[in-house]
Motif scaffolding. Sequence first.
Motif, PDB file in Angstrom:
ATOM      1  N   TYR A  69       0.831  -1.209   0.000  1.00 35.42           N
ATOM      2  CA  TYR A  69       0.000   0.000   0.000  1.00 35.42           C
ATOM      3  C   TYR A  69       0.864   1.256   0.000  1.00 35.42           C
ATOM      4  O   TYR A  69       0.666   2.169  -0.824  1.00 35.42           O
ATOM      5  CB  TYR A  69      -0.923  -0.015   1.217  1.00 35.42           C
ATOM      6  CG  TYR A  69      -1.694   1.263   1.416  1.00 35.42           C
ATOM      7  CD1 TYR A  69      -2.802   1.561   0.629  1.00 35.42           C
ATOM      8  CD2 TYR A  69      -1.302   2.190   2.391  1.00 35.42           C
ATOM      9  CE1 TYR A  69      -3.508   2.744   0.802  1.00 35.42           C
ATOM     10  CE2 TYR A  69      -2.007   3.371   2.568  1.00 35.42           C
ATOM     11  CZ  TYR A  69      -3.107   3.645   1.780  1.00 35.42           C
ATOM     12  OH  TYR A  69      -3.793   4.806   1.946  1.00 35.42           O
ATOM     13  N   LYS A  91       1.643   4.063  -3.003  1.00 38.71           N
ATOM     14  CA  LYS A  91       1.447   5.504  -2.793  1.00 38.71           C
ATOM     15  C   LYS A  91       2.692   6.284  -3.169  1.00 38.71           C
ATOM     16  O   LYS A  91       2.621   7.338  -3.810  1.00 38.71           O
ATOM     17  CB  LYS A  91       1.090   5.778  -1.331  1.00 38.71           C
ATOM     18  CG  LYS A  91      -0.332   5.443  -0.933  1.00 38.71           C
ATOM     19  CD  LYS A  91      -0.685   6.009   0.426  1.00 38.71           C
ATOM     20  CE  LYS A  91      -0.771   7.514   0.395  1.00 38.71           C
ATOM     21  NZ  LYS A  91      -1.266   8.072   1.679  1.00 38.71           N
ATOM     22  N   GLN A 143      -4.388   8.632 -10.490  1.00 40.08           N
ATOM     23  CA  GLN A 143      -5.503   8.331  -9.604  1.00 40.08           C
ATOM     24  C   GLN A 143      -6.512   7.419 -10.286  1.00 40.08           C
ATOM     25  O   GLN A 143      -7.077   6.515  -9.667  1.00 40.08           O
ATOM     26  CB  GLN A 143      -6.193   9.632  -9.163  1.00 40.08           C
ATOM     27  CG  GLN A 143      -5.361  10.472  -8.210  1.00 40.08           C
ATOM     28  CD  GLN A 143      -5.007   9.723  -6.935  1.00 40.08           C
ATOM     29  OE1 GLN A 143      -5.807   8.968  -6.395  1.00 40.08           O
ATOM     30  NE2 GLN A 143      -3.789   9.927  -6.454  1.00 40.08           N
ATOM     31  N   LYS A 168      -7.888   3.871  -7.661  1.00 43.59           N
ATOM     32  CA  LYS A 168      -9.050   3.073  -7.281  1.00 43.59           C
ATOM     33  C   LYS A 168      -8.633   1.748  -6.642  1.00 43.59           C
ATOM     34  O   LYS A 168      -9.296   1.252  -5.720  1.00 43.59           O
ATOM     35  CB  LYS A 168      -9.937   2.808  -8.492  1.00 43.59           C
ATOM     36  CG  LYS A 168      -9.238   2.169  -9.678  1.00 43.59           C
ATOM     37  CD  LYS A 168     -10.175   2.084 -10.878  1.00 43.59           C
ATOM     38  CE  LYS A 168      -9.468   1.524 -12.096  1.00 43.59           C
ATOM     39  NZ  LYS A 168     -10.365   1.482 -13.284  1.00 43.59           N
ATOM     40  N   LYS A 217      -7.405   2.483  -3.092  1.00 41.39           N
ATOM     41  CA  LYS A 217      -8.510   2.644  -2.155  1.00 41.39           C
ATOM     42  C   LYS A 217      -9.049   1.295  -1.692  1.00 41.39           C
ATOM     43  O   LYS A 217      -9.430   1.133  -0.526  1.00 41.39           O
ATOM     44  CB  LYS A 217      -9.629   3.462  -2.802  1.00 41.39           C
ATOM     45  CG  LYS A 217      -9.282   4.925  -3.008  1.00 41.39           C
ATOM     46  CD  LYS A 217     -10.430   5.674  -3.666  1.00 41.39           C
ATOM     47  CE  LYS A 217     -10.081   7.137  -3.878  1.00 41.39           C
ATOM     48  NZ  LYS A 217     -11.182   7.869  -4.562  1.00 41.39           N
ATOM     49  N   LYS A 218      -9.095   0.325  -2.589  1.00 42.94           N
ATOM     50  CA  LYS A 218      -9.582  -1.009  -2.220  1.00 42.94           C
ATOM     51  C   LYS A 218      -8.653  -1.664  -1.200  1.00 42.94           C
ATOM     52  O   LYS A 218      -9.108  -2.292  -0.241  1.00 42.94           O
ATOM     53  CB  LYS A 218      -9.705  -1.881  -3.465  1.00 42.94           C
ATOM     54  CG  LYS A 218     -10.816  -1.466  -4.409  1.00 42.94           C
ATOM     55  CD  LYS A 218     -10.873  -2.374  -5.628  1.00 42.94           C
ATOM     56  CE  LYS A 218     -11.971  -1.939  -6.592  1.00 42.94           C
ATOM     57  NZ  LYS A 218     -12.016  -2.791  -7.807  1.00 42.94           N
ATOM     58  N   LYS A 251      -6.656  -0.066   0.824  1.00 41.30           N
ATOM     59  CA  LYS A 251      -6.803   0.688   2.077  1.00 41.30           C
ATOM     60  C   LYS A 251      -8.055   0.233   2.826  1.00 41.30           C
ATOM     61  O   LYS A 251      -8.049   0.131   4.068  1.00 41.30           O
ATOM     62  CB  LYS A 251      -6.910   2.184   1.760  1.00 41.30           C
ATOM     63  CG  LYS A 251      -7.035   3.077   3.002  1.00 41.30           C
ATOM     64  CD  LYS A 251      -5.787   2.988   3.875  1.00 41.30           C
ATOM     65  CE  LYS A 251      -5.734   4.096   4.906  1.00 41.30           C
ATOM     66  NZ  LYS A 251      -6.871   4.108   5.824  1.00 41.30           N
ATOM     67  N   SER A 252      -9.116  -0.052   2.088  1.00 38.70           N
ATOM     68  CA  SER A 252     -10.353  -0.513   2.717  1.00 38.70           C
ATOM     69  C   SER A 252     -10.141  -1.843   3.432  1.00 38.70           C
ATOM     70  O   SER A 252     -10.640  -2.046   4.549  1.00 38.70           O
ATOM     71  CB  SER A 252     -11.449  -0.660   1.654  1.00 38.70           C
ATOM     72  OG  SER A 252     -12.629  -1.181   2.217  1.00 38.70           O
TER      73      SER A 252
END
Length: 207
Positions: free
Chosen positions: A112, A116, A186, A191, A194-195, A197-198
């Motif tokens: 992750y 980033k 982005q 996307k 974000k998954k 991170k979720s």
Amino acid sequence: MNFDKLQEEWNNSNDSKIAVPPDVKKMQEAHTPIDEVRKNMRRECYIQFFCLVLMGFAPVIFNFPSQLTTVFICTYGMAVAFTLYYFYKFFKFYKHSYDLSFDSRKNLLWFYYELKLNIELYKALTYILFFIGFAFGVLAYTILKNNGITVKDADFLMLFEKKVYVIIAIIIIMALSFAGAEYWPQYYYGKHLKKIKSVLDQLDEQE
């Protein structure tokens, strides 16, 4: 925690009531976006390499005057140097991601934050290439003007015979550079980030 071993035990078991631990399910959810990121990285690497090579033939394609070719080689060399550094970091991240098994929160967290970081490097590279291109444009204009070369002497300058075209071109290039730096990474990677991170957030809630 090994997914393959867990699957094997599941298949060999006659007890249909065996429950898969929630954290295992969450880890499995993270594998899909990770695979998508890897696929996008491979695709983008090929595209960028092709564009970089094609750009090297610009003096021939656009019939650069001899005075301008030297300047182009210098600025192009700078662009290649920055891009190759980014490719190195990009490839290092990509390769190391295959050396890890993402069946632990620690490895997932590593992916992750590395993703980033690479997105930020991507943005930085885009802005750097824009400024290199802008510097080349300024130098090209100065050299051609000082040497008395008109737009009719250079095929690639025919579009810029009128100042309004120059202004429009600068605006378009700036807009594309901004979009390439801020929105493209982005859209292409954000996307999936974000998954992941979720999944990490849900794992934190379970602890």
